[in-house]
Enzyme design. Structure first.
Site, PDB file in Angstrom:
ATOM      1  N   LYS A 162      20.112  15.595 -26.893  1.00 39.37           N
ATOM      2  CA  LYS A 162      18.783  15.058 -26.551  1.00 39.37           C
ATOM      3  C   LYS A 162      17.802  15.266 -27.718  1.00 39.37           C
ATOM      4  O   LYS A 162      17.859  16.291 -28.394  1.00 39.37           O
ATOM      5  CB  LYS A 162      18.290  15.796 -25.288  1.00 39.37           C
ATOM      6  CG  LYS A 162      16.930  15.392 -24.801  1.00 39.37           C
ATOM      7  CD  LYS A 162      16.918  13.998 -24.217  1.00 39.37           C
ATOM      8  CE  LYS A 162      15.498  13.536 -23.880  1.00 39.37           C
ATOM      9  NZ  LYS A 162      15.423  12.069 -23.735  1.00 39.37           N
ATOM     10  N   ILE A 171      12.076   8.963 -19.338  1.00 43.30           N
ATOM     11  CA  ILE A 171      12.183  10.425 -19.381  1.00 43.30           C
ATOM     12  C   ILE A 171      10.982  11.005 -20.145  1.00 43.30           C
ATOM     13  O   ILE A 171      10.480  12.075 -19.806  1.00 43.30           O
ATOM     14  CB  ILE A 171      13.514  10.873 -20.064  1.00 43.30           C
ATOM     15  CG1 ILE A 171      14.731  10.198 -19.419  1.00 43.30           C
ATOM     16  CG2 ILE A 171      13.652  12.399 -20.081  1.00 43.30           C
ATOM     17  CD1 ILE A 171      15.004  10.537 -17.981  1.00 43.30           C
ATOM     18  N   CYS A 217       8.537   6.238 -31.676  1.00 40.99           N
ATOM     19  CA  CYS A 217       7.505   7.059 -31.023  1.00 40.99           C
ATOM     20  C   CYS A 217       6.137   6.661 -31.528  1.00 40.99           C
ATOM     21  O   CYS A 217       5.981   6.367 -32.710  1.00 40.99           O
ATOM     22  CB  CYS A 217       7.703   8.527 -31.359  1.00 40.99           C
ATOM     23  SG  CYS A 217       9.319   9.086 -31.010  1.00 40.99           S
TER      24      CYS A 217
HETATM   25  C1  LIG Z   1      18.269   8.655 -19.991  1.00 42.26           C
HETATM   26  C2  LIG Z   1      18.181   8.288 -21.433  1.00 42.26           C
HETATM   27  C3  LIG Z   1      17.597   9.182 -22.348  1.00 42.26           C
HETATM   28  C4  LIG Z   1      17.501   8.854 -23.708  1.00 42.26           C
HETATM   29  N1  LIG Z   1      16.941   9.745 -24.590  1.00 42.26           N
HETATM   30  C5  LIG Z   1      16.901   9.442 -25.919  1.00 42.26           C
HETATM   31  C6  LIG Z   1      16.375  10.380 -26.873  1.00 42.26           C
HETATM   32  O1  LIG Z   1      15.977  11.497 -26.557  1.00 42.26           O
HETATM   33  N2  LIG Z   1      16.331   9.995 -28.186  1.00 42.26           N
HETATM   34  C7  LIG Z   1      16.789   8.767 -28.607  1.00 42.26           C
HETATM   35  O2  LIG Z   1      16.745   8.480 -29.816  1.00 42.26           O
HETATM   36  N3  LIG Z   1      17.318   7.878 -27.725  1.00 42.26           N
HETATM   37  C8  LIG Z   1      17.381   8.195 -26.413  1.00 42.26           C
HETATM   38  N4  LIG Z   1      17.920   7.287 -25.512  1.00 42.26           N
HETATM   39  C9  LIG Z   1      18.443   5.995 -26.015  1.00 42.26           C
HETATM   40  C10 LIG Z   1      19.977   6.016 -26.172  1.00 42.26           C
HETATM   41  O3  LIG Z   1      20.398   7.019 -27.070  1.00 42.26           O
HETATM   42  C11 LIG Z   1      20.485   4.626 -26.647  1.00 42.26           C
HETATM   43  O4  LIG Z   1      19.880   4.329 -27.889  1.00 42.26           O
HETATM   44  C12 LIG Z   1      20.150   3.511 -25.667  1.00 42.26           C
HETATM   45  O5  LIG Z   1      20.267   3.951 -24.334  1.00 42.26           O
HETATM   46  C13 LIG Z   1      21.013   2.250 -25.866  1.00 42.26           C
HETATM   47  O6  LIG Z   1      22.388   2.512 -25.702  1.00 42.26           O
HETATM   48  P1  LIG Z   1      23.169   2.300 -24.270  1.00 42.26           P
HETATM   49  O7  LIG Z   1      22.820   0.926 -23.781  1.00 42.26           O
HETATM   50  O8  LIG Z   1      24.606   2.493 -24.609  1.00 42.26           O
HETATM   51  O9  LIG Z   1      22.638   3.357 -23.371  1.00 42.26           O
HETATM   52  C14 LIG Z   1      18.017   7.606 -24.158  1.00 42.26           C
HETATM   53  C15 LIG Z   1      18.586   6.715 -23.234  1.00 42.26           C
HETATM   54  C16 LIG Z   1      18.697   7.040 -21.902  1.00 42.26           C
HETATM   55  C17 LIG Z   1      19.353   6.070 -20.953  1.00 42.26           C
END
Ligand SMILES: Cc1cc2nc3c(=O)[nH]c(=O)nc-3n(C[C@H](O)[C@H](O)[C@H](O)COP(=O)(O)O)c2cc1C
Length: 309
Positions: free
Chosen positions: A47, A73, A132
């Site tokens: 995270k 989140i 951000c």
């Molecule tokens: C619940 C959740 C929390 C996430 N927290 C972060 C984070 O802390 N930092 C970040 O760079 N991306 C975060 N992401 C983004 C994911 O790392 C990823 O880039 C995004 O979900 C797209 O990929 P996916 O469709 O395979 O989930 C988060 C995504 C989800 C679903």
């Protein structure tokens, strides 16, 4: 050819295979250790970490939509000090790469975090999340302004010798331009995509489904857009591209590799099937054997463009 070579190179890092678990979707890793041997993974990204602890957004923070999830989140995390003290020791026992995802609210915070992480043994690389808002610049998101992103990466580059991956926001008109800017700023690699700004309304209460109203969309619903963006970015930059967005299985992962990704990240899929990472590694291996390809690197960007000579 029973054992194709799965190694890929991202900056100074050699990954044993191109499969990485993405930030925010794999906890701090240990939550998943009962499901499979985490050492099989190319890398783990915990995270996102900020300088000071963050409590995140009001609930509800996750809402399931057609083919995906919305999350708000709000980058909840224990902050640098508690992460180093309580979470980092766990990774010392693992034989896979640890990539730290981090972010700041100001350029100064980004620099300070990169400088601190640079001094910590056991960290293989940094993934800088630039999706951000800059609180000092009226909330303009670093990752949507090419000049601001360039300057931020250039400043962070000066304080770390670790492989620096910059994670791009998809909420832009020209993602190739953003990738080019961060490459010029000194990024060793780019990763994309982060989530798409999105929302949902409950028609009975007429209120937003998320406590924060707007969140980020991830999962299969975004895959075709993410794939197009990975393709565009791989055409725009020389540095390795790490692709993600809706990857649910090995077939999806191979599509991203064909589009130009040197490695891929598994995100939302971890929340549905915690073994996805392991299954994707096996599936890529099988595809290489079936197609008599002895090294996964030979697959990167080999998507055949119609009418190309
Ligand atoms: C619940 C959740 C929390 C996430 N927290 C972060 C984070 O802390 N930092 C970040 O760079 N991306 C975060 N992401 C983004 C994911 O790392 C990823 O880039 C995004 O979900 C797209 O990929 P996916 O469709 O395979 O989930 C988060 C995504 C989800 C679903």
């Amino acid at each position: 050819m029973p054992h194709p070579d799965l190694t890929v190179k991202i900056g100074k890092l050699i990954l044993k295979n191109p499969v990485i678990v993405s930030s925010g979707t794999f906890g701090f890793g240990e939550e998943f250790e009962d499901f499979f041997d985490l050492n099989q993974l190319g890398a783990i990204i915990p995270k996102g970490i900020s300088l000071i602890p963050m409590v995140g957004n009001p609930p509800p923070r996750i809402f399931e939509t057609e083919g995906g999830i919305l999350n708000s989140i709000g980058l909840q995390n224990p902050g640098f000090q508690a992460f180093i003290k309580n979470k980092l020791p766990y990774y010392r026992g693992l034989k896979t790469h640890l990539i730290i995802n981090f972010f700041g609210n100001t350029q100064k915070e980004y620099i300070e975090l990169a400088r601190r992480f640079d001094q910590v043994p056991a960290i293989s690389a940094l993934e800088m999340n630039i999706s951000c808002p800059n609180i000092k610049r009226d909330g303009i998101v670093f990752g949507t302004d090419p000049q601001m992103a360039y300057r931020l990466v250039q400043a962070v580059r000066k304080v770390t010798i670790l492989t620096l991956i910059v994670k791009l926001s998809p909420n832009v008109t020209d993602i190739g331009l953003m990738a080019k800017s961060v490459e010029e700023g000194g990024a060793d690699a780019v990763s994309l995509v982060n989530t798409f700004r999105a929302m949902a309304i409950n028609i009975h209460t007429r209120k937003p489904e998320l406590g924060n109203m707007i969140g980020g969309l991830s999962g299969p619903a975004i895959k075709p857009i993410a794939l197009r963006m990975v393709w565009e970015v791989s055409q725009a930059v020389q540095v390795p591209v790490i692709g993600m967005g809706g990857i649910m299985n090995a077939e999806d992962a191979i599509e991203f590799i064909l589009a130009g990704a040197s490695a891929i990240q598994i995100g939302t899929a971890n929340l549905i099937n915690p073994k996805t990472g392991m299954e994707v590694i096996q599936g890529i291996k099988k595809y290489l054997v079936q197609n008599k390809i002895n090294h996964v690197q030979k697959l990167i960007g080999t998507f055949k463009i119609p009418n190309a000579p």
